[in-house]
Write a protein that holds these residues in place. Sequence first.
Motif, PDB file in Angstrom:
ATOM      1  N   ARG A 268       0.813  -1.222   0.000  1.00 45.45           N
ATOM      2  CA  ARG A 268       0.000   0.000   0.000  1.00 45.45           C
ATOM      3  C   ARG A 268       0.847   1.272   0.000  1.00 45.45           C
ATOM      4  O   ARG A 268       0.317   2.383  -0.078  1.00 45.45           O
ATOM      5  N   ILE A 269       2.185   1.138   0.075  1.00 43.50           N
ATOM      6  CA  ILE A 269       3.080   2.302   0.089  1.00 43.50           C
ATOM      7  C   ILE A 269       3.928   2.332  -1.184  1.00 43.50           C
ATOM      8  O   ILE A 269       3.864   3.265  -1.970  1.00 43.50           O
ATOM      9  N   GLY A 270       4.711   1.269  -1.383  1.00 48.62           N
ATOM     10  CA  GLY A 270       5.566   1.201  -2.562  1.00 48.62           C
ATOM     11  C   GLY A 270       4.804   1.062  -3.858  1.00 48.62           C
ATOM     12  O   GLY A 270       5.360   1.300  -4.934  1.00 48.62           O
ATOM     13  N   GLY A 271       3.514   0.694  -3.765  1.00 52.79           N
ATOM     14  CA  GLY A 271       2.718   0.532  -4.971  1.00 52.79           C
ATOM     15  C   GLY A 271       1.970   1.773  -5.404  1.00 52.79           C
ATOM     16  O   GLY A 271       1.173   1.722  -6.348  1.00 52.79           O
ATOM     17  N   THR A 272       2.214   2.912  -4.755  1.00 53.29           N
ATOM     18  CA  THR A 272       1.592   4.160  -5.196  1.00 53.29           C
ATOM     19  C   THR A 272       2.267   4.656  -6.478  1.00 53.29           C
ATOM     20  O   THR A 272       3.428   4.332  -6.734  1.00 53.29           O
ATOM     21  N   PRO A 273       1.571   5.444  -7.295  1.00 54.96           N
ATOM     22  CA  PRO A 273       2.168   5.891  -8.563  1.00 54.96           C
ATOM     23  C   PRO A 273       3.520   6.580  -8.393  1.00 54.96           C
ATOM     24  O   PRO A 273       4.459   6.317  -9.148  1.00 54.96           O
ATOM     25  N   GLN A 274       3.623   7.480  -7.409  1.00 49.90           N
ATOM     26  CA  GLN A 274       4.873   8.219  -7.245  1.00 49.90           C
ATOM     27  C   GLN A 274       6.026   7.309  -6.830  1.00 49.90           C
ATOM     28  O   GLN A 274       7.160   7.468  -7.291  1.00 49.90           O
ATOM     29  N   MET A 275       5.729   6.321  -5.971  1.00 50.65           N
ATOM     30  CA  MET A 275       6.800   5.432  -5.521  1.00 50.65           C
ATOM     31  C   MET A 275       7.226   4.466  -6.617  1.00 50.65           C
ATOM     32  O   MET A 275       8.419   4.127  -6.735  1.00 50.65           O
ATOM     33  N   VAL A 276       6.288   4.020  -7.437  1.00 50.01           N
ATOM     34  CA  VAL A 276       6.650   3.162  -8.556  1.00 50.01           C
ATOM     35  C   VAL A 276       7.516   3.922  -9.549  1.00 50.01           C
ATOM     36  O   VAL A 276       8.485   3.396 -10.094  1.00 50.01           O
ATOM     37  N   ARG A 277       7.186   5.189  -9.751  1.00 51.05           N
ATOM     38  CA  ARG A 277       8.016   6.020 -10.631  1.00 51.05           C
ATOM     39  C   ARG A 277       9.420   6.185 -10.057  1.00 51.05           C
ATOM     40  O   ARG A 277      10.424   6.090 -10.770  1.00 51.05           O
ATOM     41  N   ALA A 278       9.501   6.408  -8.743  1.00 58.06           N
ATOM     42  CA  ALA A 278      10.804   6.549  -8.093  1.00 58.06           C
ATOM     43  C   ALA A 278      11.604   5.253  -8.189  1.00 58.06           C
ATOM     44  O   ALA A 278      12.816   5.271  -8.445  1.00 58.06           O
ATOM     45  N   ALA A 279      10.935   4.123  -7.983  1.00 59.76           N
ATOM     46  CA  ALA A 279      11.624   2.836  -8.070  1.00 59.76           C
ATOM     47  C   ALA A 279      12.159   2.597  -9.474  1.00 59.76           C
ATOM     48  O   ALA A 279      13.284   2.111  -9.651  1.00 59.76           O
ATOM     49  N   ARG A 280      11.373   2.947 -10.471  1.00 61.30           N
ATOM     50  CA  ARG A 280      11.828   2.754 -11.852  1.00 61.30           C
ATOM     51  C   ARG A 280      13.065   3.599 -12.129  1.00 61.30           C
ATOM     52  O   ARG A 280      14.023   3.138 -12.759  1.00 61.30           O
ATOM     53  N   GLU A 281      13.069   4.837 -11.641  1.00 62.98           N
ATOM     54  CA  GLU A 281      14.234   5.693 -11.861  1.00 62.98           C
ATOM     55  C   GLU A 281      15.462   5.155 -11.132  1.00 62.98           C
ATOM     56  O   GLU A 281      16.562   5.113 -11.696  1.00 62.98           O
ATOM     57  N   MET A 282      15.291   4.725  -9.876  1.00 59.07           N
ATOM     58  CA  MET A 282      16.460   4.286  -9.105  1.00 59.07           C
ATOM     59  C   MET A 282      17.045   2.996  -9.673  1.00 59.07           C
ATOM     60  O   MET A 282      18.271   2.834  -9.757  1.00 59.07           O
ATOM     61  N   PHE A 283      16.185   2.063 -10.106  1.00 56.29           N
ATOM     62  CA  PHE A 283      16.714   0.792 -10.594  1.00 56.29           C
ATOM     63  C   PHE A 283      17.297   0.917 -11.998  1.00 56.29           C
ATOM     64  O   PHE A 283      18.258   0.219 -12.338  1.00 56.29           O
ATOM     65  N   ARG A 284      16.725   1.796 -12.823  1.00 60.52           N
ATOM     66  CA  ARG A 284      17.354   2.038 -14.120  1.00 60.52           C
ATOM     67  C   ARG A 284      18.734   2.668 -13.945  1.00 60.52           C
ATOM     68  O   ARG A 284      19.660   2.383 -14.707  1.00 60.52           O
ATOM     69  N   TYR A 285      18.874   3.515 -12.948  1.00 59.49           N
ATOM     70  CA  TYR A 285      20.179   4.095 -12.628  1.00 59.49           C
ATOM     71  C   TYR A 285      21.166   2.990 -12.253  1.00 59.49           C
ATOM     72  O   TYR A 285      22.304   2.962 -12.735  1.00 59.49           O
ATOM     73  N   MET A 286      20.737   2.054 -11.422  1.00 59.79           N
ATOM     74  CA  MET A 286      21.617   0.962 -11.006  1.00 59.79           C
ATOM     75  C   MET A 286      21.977   0.063 -12.179  1.00 59.79           C
ATOM     76  O   MET A 286      23.115  -0.422 -12.283  1.00 59.79           O
ATOM     77  N   GLN A 287      21.026  -0.161 -13.082  1.00 61.41           N
ATOM     78  CA  GLN A 287      21.262  -1.064 -14.210  1.00 61.41           C
ATOM     79  C   GLN A 287      22.285  -0.526 -15.202  1.00 61.41           C
ATOM     80  O   GLN A 287      22.794  -1.282 -16.032  1.00 61.41           O
ATOM     81  N   LYS A 288      22.602   0.757 -15.111  1.00 61.60           N
ATOM     82  CA  LYS A 288      23.624   1.335 -15.982  1.00 61.60           C
ATOM     83  C   LYS A 288      25.032   1.009 -15.511  1.00 61.60           C
ATOM     84  O   LYS A 288      26.005   1.282 -16.212  1.00 61.60           O
TER      85      LYS A 288
END
Length: 313
Positions: A268-288
């Motif tokens: 109910r926290i990490g699944g909010t739109p803003q947190m999913v967007r943040a997770a996508r940004e942070m993990f794409r950063y790591m994948q580089k």
Amino acid sequence: MQNRRKFLQNTGLLGLSGIVGSHSALAAPALGNAAVPLRWPNGARLLVSVSMQFESGGQPPEAESPFPPNMAPGHADLPAATWYAYGYQEGIPRMLDNWDKLGIKVTSHMVGSAVLKNPALAKEIVARGHEAAAHGMNWSSQYAMDYAEEKKFIADGVAAVRAATGVTPKGYNANWLRRGPNTLRILQELGFTYHIDDLGRDEPFLIELNGKDFAVVPYTLRCNDILLIEGRHFSTGQFLEQVKMEFDELYEESARKRRMLSVSFHDRIGGTPQMVRAAREMFRYMQKHSGVAFMRKDEIAAMALADPAIIRA
């Protein structure tokens, strides 16, 4: 500034520290081990372990929520119930789509009573390639249970996950990490191979239980949405920055020793739109970054159990 190894050499404490062994490019010494390779057996230098807690639907009536605790006794907190419902109606489905976009697999710690209310969602998590781990039958404080009561509590949670997904969990997470003195023994008896209720290291390690190896895949509070976003009211930007800084430091350290980063999201926290967007940004950063491997916790535990160079507590 001299590093720790140089300091220990200069002060004559090198032997006492346990830092001895190979100086090759493929191995680096570490405390408590003669020589630990710089890379994990799969070739990675930094492991990233993502948790997705499946808890909503299994919460007790008095569970904490964003609303002030000012309800008069005897009345149901209906808005709080909808906050939890968001976790299985919106949160987990949104996170599942995000993991697919990122091409990563995660570990979902499932509360038995929550899974029984939403078995199709639990089954979908596994069908999409993620790990189903156990998280107790409900939100009870198992550390206060006696041996028989706790064993039944854990086994009932396993049975619920198995009934919904067809998978028998191999990993365990206690409510708020608070296991009791019998918990690890019970987990081993029930066929678990690892637990995560430990904050003591930034890498997996092994312990010995009844003469057998048992894996520990450490959890996190520093990179955990329930503590930072809900508990401390971080913004998504603050959460993103904190996790990225954690990653940057561990990645730098991973040039000298094997490291693991743990990040945790709740339905109910990490699944909010803003947190999913943040997770996508942070993990794409790591994948580089080269040498970064995203792994389920059962995969990390299996690798640790098969690794003769793994740290032992």
